[in-house]
Scaffold this motif. Structure first.
Motif, short mmCIF file in Angstrom:
data_model
loop_
_atom_site.label_atom_id
_atom_site.label_comp_id
_atom_site.label_asym_id
_atom_site.label_seq_id
_atom_site.Cartn_x
_atom_site.Cartn_y
_atom_site.Cartn_z
N THR A 261 60.10 73.40 60.52
CA THR A 261 60.80 74.65 60.82
C THR A 261 61.08 74.84 62.30
O THR A 261 61.79 75.76 62.68
CB THR A 261 59.99 75.85 60.30
N ASP A 262 60.53 73.98 63.15
CA ASP A 262 60.80 74.08 64.59
C ASP A 262 62.25 73.71 64.89
O ASP A 262 62.83 72.84 64.24
CB ASP A 262 59.88 73.14 65.39
N ILE A 263 62.80 74.35 65.89
CA ILE A 263 64.15 74.01 66.35
C ILE A 263 64.09 72.64 67.00
O ILE A 263 63.23 72.38 67.83
CB ILE A 263 64.65 75.06 67.36
N PRO A 264 64.99 71.73 66.62
CA PRO A 264 65.02 70.41 67.26
C PRO A 264 65.28 70.56 68.77
O PRO A 264 66.15 71.32 69.18
CB PRO A 264 66.18 69.70 66.57
N ARG A 265 64.52 69.83 69.57
CA ARG A 265 64.61 69.95 71.03
C ARG A 265 64.60 68.58 71.67
O ARG A 265 64.17 67.60 71.07
CB ARG A 265 63.46 70.81 71.55
N SER A 266 65.05 68.53 72.92
CA SER A 266 65.13 67.27 73.65
C SER A 266 64.80 67.47 75.12
O SER A 266 65.03 68.54 75.68
CB SER A 266 66.54 66.69 73.57
N LYS A 267 64.29 66.39 75.73
CA LYS A 267 64.14 66.35 77.18
C LYS A 267 65.46 65.88 77.79
O LYS A 267 66.19 65.10 77.18
CB LYS A 267 63.02 65.39 77.59
N ILE A 268 65.73 66.33 78.99
CA ILE A 268 66.94 65.93 79.70
C ILE A 268 66.68 64.66 80.50
O ILE A 268 65.64 64.54 81.16
CB ILE A 268 67.41 67.06 80.64
N ILE A 269 67.62 63.73 80.42
CA ILE A 269 67.57 62.50 81.22
C ILE A 269 68.71 62.58 82.24
O ILE A 269 69.86 62.80 81.88
CB ILE A 269 67.76 61.25 80.35
N ILE A 270 68.37 62.41 83.51
CA ILE A 270 69.35 62.46 84.59
C ILE A 270 69.60 61.04 85.11
O ILE A 270 68.65 60.25 85.26
CB ILE A 270 68.85 63.35 85.75
N ALA A 271 70.83 60.72 85.40
CA ALA A 271 71.24 59.45 86.00
C ALA A 271 70.74 58.24 85.22
O ALA A 271 70.33 57.25 85.81
CB ALA A 271 70.80 59.40 87.46
N ASN A 272 70.75 58.35 83.90
CA ASN A 272 70.44 57.24 82.99
C ASN A 272 69.04 56.65 83.16
O ASN A 272 68.77 55.56 82.71
CB ASN A 272 71.49 56.13 83.14
N LYS A 273 68.16 57.35 83.84
CA LYS A 273 66.83 56.77 83.99
C LYS A 273 65.72 57.79 84.14
O LYS A 273 64.63 57.57 83.68
CB LYS A 273 66.81 55.81 85.19
#
Length: 160
Positions: free
Chosen positions: A22-34
């Motif tokens: 039931t949790d909202i799907p979440r993601s970490k942000i990746i900057i500059a492809n690494k």
């Protein structure tokens, strides 16, 4: 132009495991492809990322067939969330497409309701009355200001 569409090498998402279904799907942000940051946003599919005056405007979906919601999140240069909205409705299907830059502060795209949606990014936040100033299908958290406006006139979806 002051609006730039970013590619996956400039900004991407790394889905994080949720505690329950039931949790909202979440993601970490990746900057500059690494660089995987500790900043987390709603959504697991990055539909588009926009750069604007040091801000990031992210369009993400949750990868839920037949109930897709579009998360629209404006982040500052430190990836802090400063405004957000959700576009969609229960049992509505949507597919993000046709992203266009209209001018230095405005973009358009298509999602639900066979609709052309427009977002205007604002230099300063404006006063907003919760629940009464958004088009049908758009929801925001309870706040009295916003950093971007959304316009569109969705048509009712029909079965079949």
């Amino acid at each position: 132009m002051t609006i730039k569409i970013l590619d996956e090498e400039e900004l991407a998402l790394d889905p994080v495991q949720s505690g329950s279904e039931t949790d909202i799907p979440r993601s970490k942000i990746i900057i500059a492809n690494k660089k995987v940051t500790d900043k987390i946003v709603d959504g697991v599919v990055l539909e588009a990322a926009i750069g604007w005056h040091g801000y990031y405007l992210l369009f993400t979906t949750n990868d839920v067939p037949y109930e897709e919601m579009l998360n629209i999140q404006l982040l500052d240069k430190n990836l802090k969330l400063i405004d957000s909205a959700v576009l969609g409705a229960i049992y509505s299907t949507g597919s993000f497409s046709s992203l266009n830059i209209i001018d230095a502060n405005t973009i358009s795209f298509q999602f639900i309701g066979d609709t052309d949606w427009t977002i205007e990014l604002l230099q300063k936040p404006i006063f907003s009355i919760p629940f009464f100033t958004e088009p049908k299908g758009v929801s925001r958290k309870l706040r009295f200001s916003k950093h971007f406006t959304i316009s569109g006139k969705p048509r009712p979806q029909t079965a079949g």
